[in-house]
Design an enzyme around this catalytic site. Structure first.
Site, PDB file in Angstrom:
ATOM      1  N   CYS A 125       0.653  -1.109  -0.160  1.00  0.00           N
ATOM      2  CA  CYS A 125      -0.134  -0.213  -0.451  1.00  0.00           C
ATOM      3  C   CYS A 125       1.070   1.046   0.042  1.00  0.00           C
ATOM      4  O   CYS A 125       2.041   0.586   1.012  1.00  0.00           O
ATOM      5  CB  CYS A 125      -0.506   0.226   0.918  1.00  0.00           C
TER       6      CYS A 125
ATOM      7  N   ARG B 187       2.778   0.074  -5.452  1.00  0.00           N
ATOM      8  CA  ARG B 187       2.412  -0.345  -3.872  1.00  0.00           C
ATOM      9  C   ARG B 187       1.662  -1.578  -3.536  1.00  0.00           C
ATOM     10  O   ARG B 187       1.482  -2.027  -2.615  1.00  0.00           O
ATOM     11  CB  ARG B 187       3.038   0.526  -2.602  1.00  0.00           C
TER      12      ARG B 187
ATOM     13  N   TRP C  47      -2.991  -2.260  -1.538  1.00  0.00           N
ATOM     14  CA  TRP C  47      -2.147  -3.766  -1.718  1.00  0.00           C
ATOM     15  C   TRP C  47      -3.266  -4.494  -0.756  1.00  0.00           C
ATOM     16  O   TRP C  47      -2.984  -4.851   0.435  1.00  0.00           O
ATOM     17  CB  TRP C  47      -1.393  -4.193  -1.838  1.00  0.00           C
TER      18      TRP C  47
ATOM     19  N   ASN D 225      -0.375   1.610   5.961  1.00  0.00           N
ATOM     20  CA  ASN D 225       0.652   0.668   4.986  1.00  0.00           C
ATOM     21  C   ASN D 225       0.690  -0.311   6.538  1.00  0.00           C
ATOM     22  O   ASN D 225       1.350   0.056   6.978  1.00  0.00           O
ATOM     23  CB  ASN D 225       1.524   1.564   4.156  1.00  0.00           C
ATOM     24  N   GLY D 226       0.575  -1.396   6.171  1.00  0.00           N
ATOM     25  CA  GLY D 226       1.434  -2.760   7.247  1.00  0.00           C
ATOM     26  C   GLY D 226       0.054  -3.105   7.360  1.00  0.00           C
ATOM     27  O   GLY D 226      -1.543  -3.568   7.227  1.00  0.00           O
TER      28      GLY D 226
ATOM     29  N   GLU E 285      15.036 -17.952 -11.866  1.00  0.00           N
ATOM     30  CA  GLU E 285      14.449 -16.578 -12.602  1.00  0.00           C
ATOM     31  C   GLU E 285      13.623 -16.620 -13.418  1.00  0.00           C
ATOM     32  O   GLU E 285      12.525 -16.240 -13.731  1.00  0.00           O
ATOM     33  CB  GLU E 285      15.795 -15.886 -12.493  1.00  0.00           C
TER      34      GLU E 285
ATOM     35  N   LYS F  92       9.432 -15.160 -13.513  1.00  0.00           N
ATOM     36  CA  LYS F  92       9.509 -13.951 -14.527  1.00  0.00           C
ATOM     37  C   LYS F  92       8.053 -14.225 -15.305  1.00  0.00           C
ATOM     38  O   LYS F  92       7.970 -13.740 -15.303  1.00  0.00           O
ATOM     39  CB  LYS F  92      10.476 -13.510 -15.816  1.00  0.00           C
TER      40      LYS F  92
ATOM     41  N   GLU G 241       4.722 -14.878 -12.713  1.00  0.00           N
ATOM     42  CA  GLU G 241       4.466 -13.277 -12.603  1.00  0.00           C
ATOM     43  C   GLU G 241       4.285 -12.724 -13.494  1.00  0.00           C
ATOM     44  O   GLU G 241       2.441 -12.303 -13.099  1.00  0.00           O
ATOM     45  CB  GLU G 241       5.434 -12.632 -12.206  1.00  0.00           C
TER      46      GLU G 241
ATOM     47  N   HIS H  96      14.694 -37.310 -11.992  1.00  0.00           N
ATOM     48  CA  HIS H  96      14.294 -37.724 -10.823  1.00  0.00           C
ATOM     49  C   HIS H  96      13.031 -37.580  -9.950  1.00  0.00           C
ATOM     50  O   HIS H  96      12.598 -37.868  -8.742  1.00  0.00           O
ATOM     51  CB  HIS H  96      14.666 -37.154  -9.482  1.00  0.00           C
TER      52      HIS H  96
ATOM     53  N   LYS I 131       4.864  -3.770  -5.592  1.00  0.00           N
ATOM     54  CA  LYS I 131       6.242  -4.049  -5.805  1.00  0.00           C
ATOM     55  C   LYS I 131       7.103  -3.871  -4.847  1.00  0.00           C
ATOM     56  O   LYS I 131       8.460  -5.300  -4.990  1.00  0.00           O
ATOM     57  CB  LYS I 131       6.371  -2.678  -6.771  1.00  0.00           C
TER      58      LYS I 131
HETATM   59  C1  F6R Z   1       9.630 -10.359  -8.683  1.00  0.00           C
HETATM   60  C2  F6R Z   1      10.083 -10.176  -7.642  1.00  0.00           C
HETATM   61  C3  F6R Z   1       9.753 -10.034  -6.298  1.00  0.00           C
HETATM   62  C4  F6R Z   1      10.341  -8.924  -5.698  1.00  0.00           C
HETATM   63  C5  F6R Z   1      11.016  -9.983  -4.364  1.00  0.00           C
HETATM   64  C6  F6R Z   1      11.708  -9.164  -3.596  1.00  0.00           C
HETATM   65  O1  F6R Z   1      10.017 -10.087  -9.892  1.00  0.00           O
HETATM   66  O2  F6R Z   1      10.074  -8.314  -8.326  1.00  0.00           O
HETATM   67  O3  F6R Z   1      10.548 -11.116  -6.084  1.00  0.00           O
HETATM   68  O4  F6R Z   1      12.231  -9.585  -6.025  1.00  0.00           O
HETATM   69  O5  F6R Z   1       9.149  -9.445  -3.474  1.00  0.00           O
HETATM   70  O6  F6R Z   1      12.250  -7.461  -3.335  1.00  0.00           O
HETATM   71  P1  F6R Z   1      12.960  -6.682  -3.058  1.00  0.00           P
HETATM   72  O7  F6R Z   1      14.325  -7.435  -3.984  1.00  0.00           O
HETATM   73  O8  F6R Z   1      13.071  -5.259  -2.922  1.00  0.00           O
HETATM   74  O9  F6R Z   1      13.300  -7.247  -1.769  1.00  0.00           O
END
Ligand code: F6R
Length: 609
Positions: free
Chosen positions: A2, A28, A74, A98-99, A482, A486, A489, A505, A604
């Site tokens: 948020c 956020r 969020w 927020n929290g 990774e 990607k 998500e 396995h 994010k």
């Molecule tokens: C995936 C992504 C998340 C962040 C994770 C940690 O694309 O962005 O998996 O990597 O939430 O976020 P940070 O790096 O800000 O601690």
């Protein structure tokens, strides 16, 4: 998560400031948004969906006021709905938050017994009723909020206004980011300086436990001990242009293409130097790294994948034991601390609640020292660690992390080299060689980005499928992870990554024509083993998509699609192989008409547990 933003002004309607700020905070959270202002009386507008929807509602209602609070959500407690959107109201008091309030259930019962009626499913609503109840026993909004927060447990950043006291905006933080912005005849507060750069660059970062009373001309901060404190004023360097889309269709695409520059900017610390200096990690780095005997890295998500690559680098180059932990798990284990271990936290935002808590926990268990690798200068993580390295990725707006990841890897490669050097494991020639490879890396990345049309052809085929497997070996296994993260998500295609040797396995049972297998095949000591693993897939009718070093013999054939990668150094090849996988996820998501920059259910900056 948020985002919150609030403002008080002597001369103008603050609603445009609040809406503009919310747009900058949408990373956020973006499932609903709301704003409340005082204009004689308390007025509130909320809407489900993006800030743009709120903006239209606010315009229809001609909402205006010279003091206000706003929020982009969020959802944690309660679905995304107008009823659950912030601000919440109790009498003339309104709150954005927020929290997560952990004791919200017992508070709810207590407040209900006092006669308060709850209109939402949120934990936040207890805050607003609590503040309202405190106004019966104290005269100012500031003291009511201070009294209220002593009864809350959990994490919060809040902003509060009261119709009976329109000269005061009160904010408080504990475990969630919050800063003040100082203006001329107006003042502000927000979750992130990005929300305020259009109106001020003068920023005051609050500490946990702070509660601030903001008026048109003053700011009074009281800390957790009840003392009035001064916090330093800093000048934010965030630029408005850095958060514009330019000619790109999405932020993620822009950020993928910014990687050569982001990597070059991150490497500016070694510009012109023909040898590495420990000071790039802080003045105390040499002393700490010389006495370090082992490394523990904690991180989440994409940052965790960077940590996994770093383990290979630190072990192979520096010959030092390195363990890697998912922060959300580490914080609840009983790990055995080693007093000679350097604890490293990796985080793009520096605000990830699990990573921050894991770092606090690691420190409490008596490790040698702490180091952060972070992309946000003023973040909580940077402030909480002894040493830090700031990646120079610039603002990353797309929810899926791209340039932050590759610049984290650059920082980690420098760290691995430095540890190796200080522990006499790196010859002068090898150091020169690696520094040259690093300096050449932006050029290599530019050449890899030229592969985009070929990757789009893969995306044409893959985007209609429901599942995908990603394979890698050694330090490219985390890169496969990774790639899978990607893809899932942003394209919502179910994807899993395996160390290629693990296929037989169990997961080999999944392989069929409907299960594409995407493999990372650089030239290294494991390549022949990987090729055997690929044969196992082909023999079972699996469709292979292979990113192969141009000198590796893997021939294009029926069911075997190959993209030839430009030359990239062995040590740094995980960085190079990341880019095509990012592009693949991006183009698959675009073809599925997904909201690439704001994938469903995510945000994010994950500032809640
Ligand atoms: C995936 C992504 C998340 C962040 C994770 C940690 O694309 O962005 O998996 O990597 O939430 O976020 P940070 O790096 O800000 O601690």
């Amino acid at each position: 998560m948020c985002g919150i933003v609030s403002a008080i002004s002597a001369t103008r309607n603050v609603v445009p400031i609040l809406i503009q700020g919310l747009k900058r905070l949408e990373y956020r959270g973006y499932d609903s948004a709301g704003v409340a202002v005082i204009n004689g009386k308390l007025q509130r507008v909320r809407s489900v969906g993006r800030v743009i929807a709120l903006e239209a509602r606010v315009a229809d209602d001609h909402l205006a006021g010279d003091i206000g609070i706003a929020h982009t959500r969020w959802a944690t407690h309660g679905v995304a709905s107008e009823r659950n959107a912030h601000p919440h109201i109790s009498g003339g008091v309104s709150v954005v938050h927020n929290g997560i309030i952990e004791n919200h259930a017992e508070m709810r019962t207590r407040l209900r017994d006092m006669g308060y009626e709850f209109l939402s499913d949120t934990d936040t609503e207890v805050i607003v009723h609590l503040v309202h109840s405190k106004l019966n026993s104290t005269t100012t909004l500031h003291s009511a909020v201070r009294l209220a927060v002593t009864e809350l447990s959990g994490a919060y950043a809040i902003a509060v206004i009261c119709a009976d006291d329109p000269q005061h905006l009160v904010v408080a933080r504990n475990g969630a980011p919050l800063l003040l912005g100082l203006g001329n005849g107006e003042n502000y507060a927000a979750s992130d300086a990005a929300a305020l750069v259009a109106v001020t660059r003068q920023i005051v970062y609050l500490e946990d436990g702070d509660c601030a009373d903001i008026t048109l001309t003053s700011v009074q901060i009281i800390d957790a001990q009840g003392k009035t404190v001064q916090r330093p004023i800093s000048r934010t360097t965030q630029s408005d242009a850095a958060v514009e889309l330019g000619g790109y269709r999405h932020y993620m695409q822009k950020e993928i293409f910014e990687q050569p520059t982001a990597v070059a900017n991150t490497l500016a610390v070694i510009q012109g130097d023909d040898s590495l200096t420990p000071a790039i990690f802080g003045t105390e780095a040499e002393r700490v790294l010389r006495t370090t005997k082992a490394v523990l890295i904690i991180a989440c998500g994409t940052s965790y994948h960077a940590a996994m690559v770093a383990r290979y680098w630190i072990e192979s180059l520096a010959g030092m034991a390195c363990s890697v932990e998912i922060a959300s798990e580490y914080r609840y284990r009983e790990p055995v601390a080693n007093p000679h271990t350097l604890v490293i936290a990796i985080s793009q935002s520096g605000e990830t609640a699990d990573t921050l808590a894991a770092m606090r926990y690691a420190k409490s268990r008596g490790h040698l020292a702490s180091l952060s690798i972070c992309n946000v200068h003023e973040s909580s993580l940077v402030r909480a660690t002894d040493l830090h390295f700031l990646t120079q990725a610039g603002p990353e707006i797309g929810v899926a992390s791209t340039k932050a990841f590759t610049t984290q890897l650059v920082a980690l490669s420098l760290l691995a080299m430095l540890i190796a050097k200080l522990h006499k494991r790196l010859s002068r020639e090898r150091e020169q060689e690696l520094l040259n490879d690093l300096r050449y890396l932006p050029t290599t990345l530019c050449r890899i980005l030229e592969l985009e049309p070929q990757i789009e052809r893969w995306a044409d085929k893959l985007h209609t499928l429901d599942h995908a497997l990603f394979l890698g070996r050694g330090m490219h296994y985390p890169i496969a992870m990774e790639g899978a993260l990607k893809l899932k998500e942003i394209s919502y295609i179910h994807a899993e990554a395996y160390a290629a040797g693990e296929l037989k396995h169990g997961p080999l049972a999944l392989v069929s024509a409907a299960m594409p297998v995407i493999a990372v095949a650089p030239r290294n000591t494991l390549i022949e083993k990987l090729k055997s693993n690929l044969q196992e897939v082909r023999a079972r009718g699996g469709e292979l998509y292979v990113l192969a070093d141009r000198n590796v013999r893997i021939d294009e054939d029926e069911g075997m699609h190959v993209i030839r990668m430009p030359d990239s150094s062995g040590f740094l090849s995980p960085i190079a192989y990341t880019l095509p996988l990012q592009l693949l996820a991006y183009h698959a998501a675009v073809r599925r008409s997904n909201d690439v920059d704001k994938p469903r259910n995510l945000a994010k900056s994950v500032t809640v547990e």
